[in-house]
Design an enzyme around this catalytic site. Structure first.
Site, PDB file in Angstrom:
ATOM      1  N   MET A  71      -0.684  32.689 -22.943  1.00 57.35           N
ATOM      2  CA  MET A  71       0.480  32.408 -23.770  1.00 57.35           C
ATOM      3  C   MET A  71       0.121  31.438 -24.895  1.00 57.35           C
ATOM      4  O   MET A  71       0.493  31.651 -26.057  1.00 57.35           O
ATOM      5  CB  MET A  71       1.619  31.849 -22.907  1.00 57.35           C
ATOM      6  CG  MET A  71       2.919  31.672 -23.657  1.00 57.35           C
ATOM      7  SD  MET A  71       3.461  33.194 -24.461  1.00 57.35           S
ATOM      8  CE  MET A  71       4.592  33.856 -23.238  1.00 57.35           C
ATOM      9  N   LYS A  86      10.279   2.564   6.091  1.00 60.18           N
ATOM     10  CA  LYS A  86       9.781   2.813   7.441  1.00 60.18           C
ATOM     11  C   LYS A  86      10.593   2.096   8.516  1.00 60.18           C
ATOM     12  O   LYS A  86      10.837   2.651   9.590  1.00 60.18           O
ATOM     13  CB  LYS A  86       8.318   2.368   7.515  1.00 60.18           C
ATOM     14  CG  LYS A  86       7.595   2.823   8.760  1.00 60.18           C
ATOM     15  CD  LYS A  86       6.124   2.492   8.648  1.00 60.18           C
ATOM     16  CE  LYS A  86       5.332   3.124   9.783  1.00 60.18           C
ATOM     17  NZ  LYS A  86       3.894   3.028   9.508  1.00 60.18           N
ATOM     18  N   PHE A 143       0.834  -1.197   0.000  1.00 59.83           N
ATOM     19  CA  PHE A 143       0.000   0.000   0.000  1.00 59.83           C
ATOM     20  C   PHE A 143       0.873   1.252   0.000  1.00 59.83           C
ATOM     21  O   PHE A 143       1.771   1.392   0.822  1.00 59.83           O
ATOM     22  CB  PHE A 143      -0.924  -0.008   1.223  1.00 59.83           C
ATOM     23  CG  PHE A 143      -1.755   1.243   1.332  1.00 59.83           C
ATOM     24  CD1 PHE A 143      -2.711   1.549   0.371  1.00 59.83           C
ATOM     25  CD2 PHE A 143      -1.556   2.139   2.376  1.00 59.83           C
ATOM     26  CE1 PHE A 143      -3.458   2.715   0.456  1.00 59.83           C
ATOM     27  CE2 PHE A 143      -2.305   3.306   2.470  1.00 59.83           C
ATOM     28  CZ  PHE A 143      -3.258   3.593   1.502  1.00 59.83           C
ATOM     29  N   GLN A 144       0.613   2.125  -0.923  1.00 58.70           N
ATOM     30  CA  GLN A 144       1.367   3.373  -1.103  1.00 58.70           C
ATOM     31  C   GLN A 144       2.856   3.132  -1.329  1.00 58.70           C
ATOM     32  O   GLN A 144       3.686   3.973  -0.984  1.00 58.70           O
ATOM     33  CB  GLN A 144       1.131   4.340   0.068  1.00 58.70           C
ATOM     34  CG  GLN A 144      -0.306   4.851   0.115  1.00 58.70           C
ATOM     35  CD  GLN A 144      -0.518   6.041   1.036  1.00 58.70           C
ATOM     36  OE1 GLN A 144       0.152   6.176   2.048  1.00 58.70           O
ATOM     37  NE2 GLN A 144      -1.465   6.890   0.694  1.00 58.70           N
TER      38      GLN A 144
END
Lengths: 168, 556
Positions: free
Chosen positions: B466, B163, B113-114
């Site tokens: 632009m 982590k 996850f992530q």
């Protein structure tokens, strides 16, 4: 367009080949062959590449390599001042009609038969690129089943080493 | 002493002299945020509305101060949200350290996850990046990153920390802040050869870029210009490198550069390029660019030499040291003919200047100029407003123009302006457009929360100006997706909803009154400044064109 060979010492670290090839891809340098190997020290790996381009392209490739922190030294290896070798394995269809001619070619090129079956011949060929290219061209008259080449490895002639080359 | 990895990260940042970091918490950096909580008296953390804002803030901080900017994001989307900011910093050689968390080592490679391969993603947009798989390497990796970001040609470095490395413990001893690699001048022989060419020049032109600013070589540049009696021009990144009003300064060169500057460069027989990289916005058609000029190119990055244009002399070296070695070899000369030609170009430029009344870009920016202090940072987003700012804002001090030159990142401004403000402590101006501002206006929340004294001058023309300008000139007025008139955004109410003060300016008098309030406001103040949608950035070198194709005026 000139072919050139560049030897690169890189820190022996995970992902370092990815860093080098990613730069080649991003800046669209055309790489013909690339080999990576261990070296005389655990600290470095050696990458040898063959590329093609004019002097500006060559210099740009070398300059861009130096910008990668994992690159320790870079040197172009001039063909006349370096020994260069490549190894090829080539598998040929073995047939009574072609067998004799292939075998005499192997002899003339100082190759070696590593595997021999009724259907196939696997040949080892070592030499500079030109020699290997010539042998492959010769084999095109017969049935080539598979080719595998290692890419070029190269060392300068004499006692000099590239480890302490610094950027100009 | 034994510390957790997350404590080591924060302590190492403090040890390296970091006073503020910009970031956004999340699952895989929650331990770092706990350490930030613990050490909050020593290291300030600014919570942005989006990680992109954090990356631009770190960038703006670094541009304005010359110090390394730092941002922090969690794994996965947090990390990918930094990508545009890292790329922006990379293209403009801005020193930055980005720290991301990642899933624990045991989960790496399993699409946890992530989990995202942020070192892989940022490989081509960082000077280098690190995946710290073990806590033993953590503190030294951070130190290496700071050194690398600030050494040579500066740039961003990313550190990805799983982590479990943040929660592990290891010995930590504080170190002194790292010292960037020793600076070196270019090779003596190259300097001598370059000096010969410069001494032989009849019509020299000095063109400088961001490398002059980051190389702190303003004094040497001006001395060189005096000695060889040469005009000065710069790239977008060079702006604020010398005071805008310096008598030798002709302004910006290139696609939307000043007429006199681009023309003088075109007519020069010798171009001395200092810390500039001859980007396509500068050269136009490379085959036709400065065909008759010899180029002396000095850059700290050897790979910039002969990259896009061939130079007669390529000098790789630190800008300041190289110029210091070069200067004694340069003969003092006066060039009345060349200066007369430059004066003629200036006069031609002045004659063609926009002298209309009302809310023209020139008048709006000139009005702003009256409020600027010598040290006011002026940030921009990207588009027409950016070019007008580059053309008309008057700078006195270096490192005060904060703009995304190389990547051209719309949405850069809000984050960058806040970073510049926090780095300098000075009230900062953001010149933006309604298109760019729409991309990261969420950072108004950050500006309000931190009471950032920020003057947001929003040049609102209701179009993506632009691109629309190109559509007018080159696409038969096919205004494909550049009209924002269906949007009903009320920017004054929007700012108020965020808790910021704001007002609308439809006339120069209203603008004056709004600026008066904005420059005495405690926090952010937005001025919704109405500009006509048919205002163009001129002059314009059409893309791939040469000086022969320059558009100075647009007929109806």
């Amino acid at each position: 367009m000139k072919r050139f060979t560049v030897a690169i010492l890189v820190n022996n670290q995970l992902g370092v080949v990815n860093r080098v090839t990613s730069m080649f891809r991003r800046r669209q340098f055309n790489i013909h062959s690339l080999t990576v190997s261990e070296t005389e020290t655990m600290d470095f790996s050696r990458i040898t590449i063959q590329s093609e381009g004019d002097d500006v392209v060559k210099q740009q490739l070398i300059n861009q390599l130096y910008k990668l922190p994992d690159v320790s030294s870079v040197k172009e290896l001039d063909a006349r001042e370096a020994v260069t070798r490549e190894l090829m394995l080539i598998k040929m269809r073995n047939s009574p009609e072609s067998r004799g001619e292939i075998k005499s070619a192997i002899e003339a090129f100082e190759g070696k038969i590593l595997d021999y079956t009724k259907e196939s011949l696997t040949i080892q060929m070592v030499g500079d690129i030109q020699k290997i290219d010539n042998f492959v061209n010769l084999m095109k008259d017969y049935e080539i089943l598979e080719i595998c080449r290692t890419g070029v490895v190269s060392l300068e002639r004499g006692a000099s080493v590239i480890r302490h080359v610094t950027q100009l | 002493m034994k510390l957790t990895g997350s404590d080591i990260i924060v302590r190492t940042l403090i040890e390296q002299g970091v006073d503020v970091v910009f970031g956004y918490p999340g699952g895989q950096v929650i331990h770092i945020y706990d350490s930030l909580y613990k050490y909050q008296s020593e290291l300030k953390h600014v919570l942005t509305a989006h990680e992109q804002g954090a990356s631009h803030a770190a960038d703006g901080y670094a541009r304005a101060t010359g110090k390394v900017g730092v941002c922090i994001a969690t794994s996965g989307p947090g990390a990918t949200n930094l990508v545009t900011g890292i790329a922006t910093a990379y293209l403009d050689s801005v020193p930055m350290v980005a720290i991301t968390g990642n899933v624990p080592n045991s989960v790496i490679g399993t699409d946890g996850f992530q989990e995202i391969d942020i070192t892989g993603i940022t490989l081509p947009i960082t000077k280098h990046n690190y995946f710290v798989s073990s806590i033993e390497d953590l503190a030294d990796t951070i130190r290496d990153a700071f050194k690398l970001a600030a050494s040579g040609r500066p740039g961003p470095v990313l550190i990805d920390v799983p982590k479990d490395v943040q929660t592990a413990t290891y010995d930590y001893e504080p170190h002194a802040p790292v010292i960037p690699e020793e600076k070196q001048a270019a090779k003596e022989l190259r300097i001598q050869q370059a000096a010969e060419t410069i001494n032989a020049a009849q019509k020299p032109f000095i063109y400088f870029g961001g490398g002059l600013v980051s190389g702190n070589a303003q004094a040497e540049l001006l001395e060189l210009a005096e000695k060889i009696d040469a005009p000065l021009g710069c790239s977008m990144m060079g702006i604020s490198g010398v005071p805008t009003d310096h008598p030798r300064f002709l302004g910006m060169q290139g696609m939307h550069g000043h007429y006199a500057c681009s023309t003088a460069m075109h007519h020069a027989d010798t171009i001395i390029a200092l810390g500039a990289r001859f980007n396509d916005r500068v050269t136009g058609n490379r085959a036709k660019f400065a065909k008759n000029a010899k180029i002396v190119h000095i850059d700290i990055d050897g790979a910039e030499l002969n990259k896009t244009v061939n130079s007669a002399h390529g000098l790789r070296g630190d800008m300041k040291l190289t110029l210091q070695r070069l200067l004694p070899l340069i003969e003092k000369v006066e060039r009345p003919d060349w200066q007369a030609h430059i004066d003629e170009l200036r006069a031609r430029e002045a004659a063609g200047q926009d002298k209309r009344d009302g809310m023209t870009p020139t008048n709006v920016i000139n009005k702003l100029n009256t409020y600027l202090k010598p040290n006011t940072p002026v940030a921009t987003d990207v588009g027409q407003h950016q070019c007008w700012a580059a053309q008309y804002v008057k700078f006195q001090q270096t490192r005060r123009f904060i703009t995304s030159g190389g990547l051209g990142t719309m949405g850069f401004g809000m984050g960058a302006a806040m970073g510049a403000q926090m780095g300098t402590g000075e009230r900062t101006v953001l010149i933006t457009g309604d298109g760019s501002f729409g991309m990261n206006l969420n950072e108004l929340a950050t500006a309000v929360a931190n009471k950032v004294p920020l003057v947001i001058l929003l040049l609102n023309n209701g179009v993506l100006g632009m691109v629309r300008q190109w559509q007018t000139l080159f696409f038969q007025k096919h205004y494909s997706n550049t009209m924002l008139d269906a949007r009903q955004t009320d920017f004054v109410k929007l700012a108020e909803a965020f808790g910021a003060d704001a007002s609308r300016a439809l006339t120069l008098e209203e603008l004056d009154a709004a600026l008066e309030k904005a420059f005495s406001c405690d926090g952010p103040y937005l001025i919704d400044c109405a500009i006509d949608k048919d205002e163009f950035v001129l002059p314009m070198l059409p893309p791939g064109g040469s000086m022969d194709d320059i558009i100075v005026k647009v007929g109806d």
